[in-house]
Scaffold this motif. Structure first.
Motif, PDB file in Angstrom:
ATOM      1  N   THR A   3     -99.667  30.772  13.674  1.00  0.00           N
ATOM      2  CA  THR A   3    -101.120  30.713  13.569  1.00  0.00           C
ATOM      3  C   THR A   3    -101.706  32.098  13.854  1.00  0.00           C
ATOM      4  O   THR A   3    -101.054  32.930  14.502  1.00  0.00           O
ATOM      5  CB  THR A   3    -101.702  29.718  14.582  1.00  0.00           C
ATOM      6  OG1 THR A   3    -101.441  30.208  15.909  1.00  0.00           O
ATOM      7  CG2 THR A   3    -101.112  28.326  14.406  1.00  0.00           C
ATOM      8  N   PRO A   4    -102.925  32.351  13.408  1.00  0.00           N
ATOM      9  CA  PRO A   4    -103.535  33.665  13.684  1.00  0.00           C
ATOM     10  C   PRO A   4    -103.572  34.018  15.168  1.00  0.00           C
ATOM     11  O   PRO A   4    -103.323  35.163  15.536  1.00  0.00           O
ATOM     12  CB  PRO A   4    -104.939  33.525  13.113  1.00  0.00           C
ATOM     13  CG  PRO A   4    -104.784  32.538  11.998  1.00  0.00           C
ATOM     14  CD  PRO A   4    -103.764  31.542  12.509  1.00  0.00           C
ATOM     15  N   THR A  43    -100.012  35.084  16.190  1.00  0.00           N
ATOM     16  CA  THR A  43     -99.430  36.254  15.521  1.00  0.00           C
ATOM     17  C   THR A  43    -100.255  37.528  15.719  1.00  0.00           C
ATOM     18  O   THR A  43     -99.971  38.540  15.085  1.00  0.00           O
ATOM     19  CB  THR A  43     -99.226  35.987  14.016  1.00  0.00           C
ATOM     20  OG1 THR A  43    -100.491  35.693  13.411  1.00  0.00           O
ATOM     21  CG2 THR A  43     -98.251  34.851  13.781  1.00  0.00           C
ATOM     22  N   GLN A  44    -101.247  37.498  16.590  1.00  0.00           N
ATOM     23  CA  GLN A  44    -102.015  38.709  16.903  1.00  0.00           C
ATOM     24  C   GLN A  44    -101.089  39.815  17.383  1.00  0.00           C
ATOM     25  O   GLN A  44    -101.318  40.987  17.136  1.00  0.00           O
ATOM     26  CB  GLN A  44    -103.054  38.413  17.986  1.00  0.00           C
ATOM     27  CG  GLN A  44    -104.154  37.520  17.558  1.00  0.00           C
ATOM     28  CD  GLN A  44    -105.072  37.196  18.729  1.00  0.00           C
ATOM     29  OE1 GLN A  44    -105.130  37.934  19.711  1.00  0.00           O
ATOM     30  NE2 GLN A  44    -105.795  36.109  18.616  1.00  0.00           N
ATOM     31  N   THR A  63    -102.118  38.532  11.019  1.00  0.00           N
ATOM     32  CA  THR A  63    -102.603  37.205  11.394  1.00  0.00           C
ATOM     33  C   THR A  63    -102.737  36.225  10.237  1.00  0.00           C
ATOM     34  O   THR A  63    -103.053  35.064  10.454  1.00  0.00           O
ATOM     35  CB  THR A  63    -103.957  37.313  12.103  1.00  0.00           C
ATOM     36  OG1 THR A  63    -104.875  37.980  11.241  1.00  0.00           O
ATOM     37  CG2 THR A  63    -103.826  38.069  13.420  1.00  0.00           C
ATOM     38  N   TYR A  64    -102.492  36.654   9.014  1.00  0.00           N
ATOM     39  CA  TYR A  64    -102.624  35.763   7.860  1.00  0.00           C
ATOM     40  C   TYR A  64    -101.241  35.448   7.293  1.00  0.00           C
ATOM     41  O   TYR A  64    -100.521  36.351   6.860  1.00  0.00           O
ATOM     42  CB  TYR A  64    -103.505  36.410   6.782  1.00  0.00           C
ATOM     43  CG  TYR A  64    -103.672  35.547   5.563  1.00  0.00           C
ATOM     44  CD1 TYR A  64    -104.527  34.449   5.587  1.00  0.00           C
ATOM     45  CD2 TYR A  64    -102.966  35.811   4.400  1.00  0.00           C
ATOM     46  CE1 TYR A  64    -104.676  33.644   4.471  1.00  0.00           C
ATOM     47  CE2 TYR A  64    -103.108  35.012   3.280  1.00  0.00           C
ATOM     48  CZ  TYR A  64    -103.953  33.927   3.329  1.00  0.00           C
ATOM     49  OH  TYR A  64    -104.101  33.132   2.220  1.00  0.00           O
TER      50      TYR A  64
END
Length: 83
Positions: A41-42, A45-46, A64-65
């Protein structure tokens, strides 16, 4: 062993993790595609920490995508994108 650690501290074994041209490619040797998709998820995954060979570490930020995820002969491959 290679592994990634997501921002939420969840870890996964990986066979490859690298960035080029605004994309981050991650290959998971096996694993459940639905579990991996749910984890990427965004928020999670930051920040992605890739560790291998005991003390080699690269931190990837801003991917993030989730632009692609697919089953492969070797497991699961995901592609994250900066947006």
């Amino acid at each position: 062993m290679r592994k990634i650690t997501l921002a939420n501290k969840q870890t996964f074994e990986v066979s490859r993790c690298g960035a080029a041209d605004g994309f981050l490619w991650i290959a998971f040797p096996g694993g459940d595609i639905d579990v991996i998709r749910a984890a990427l998820t965004p928020k999670n995954t930051q920040s992605i920490v890739h560790e291998w060979d005991g003390n080699d570490i690269v931190v990837f930020g801003g991917y993030t995508y989730l632009s692609d995820i697919a089953r492969t002969a070797g497991g699961v491959q995901a592609v994250l994108e900066r947006r």
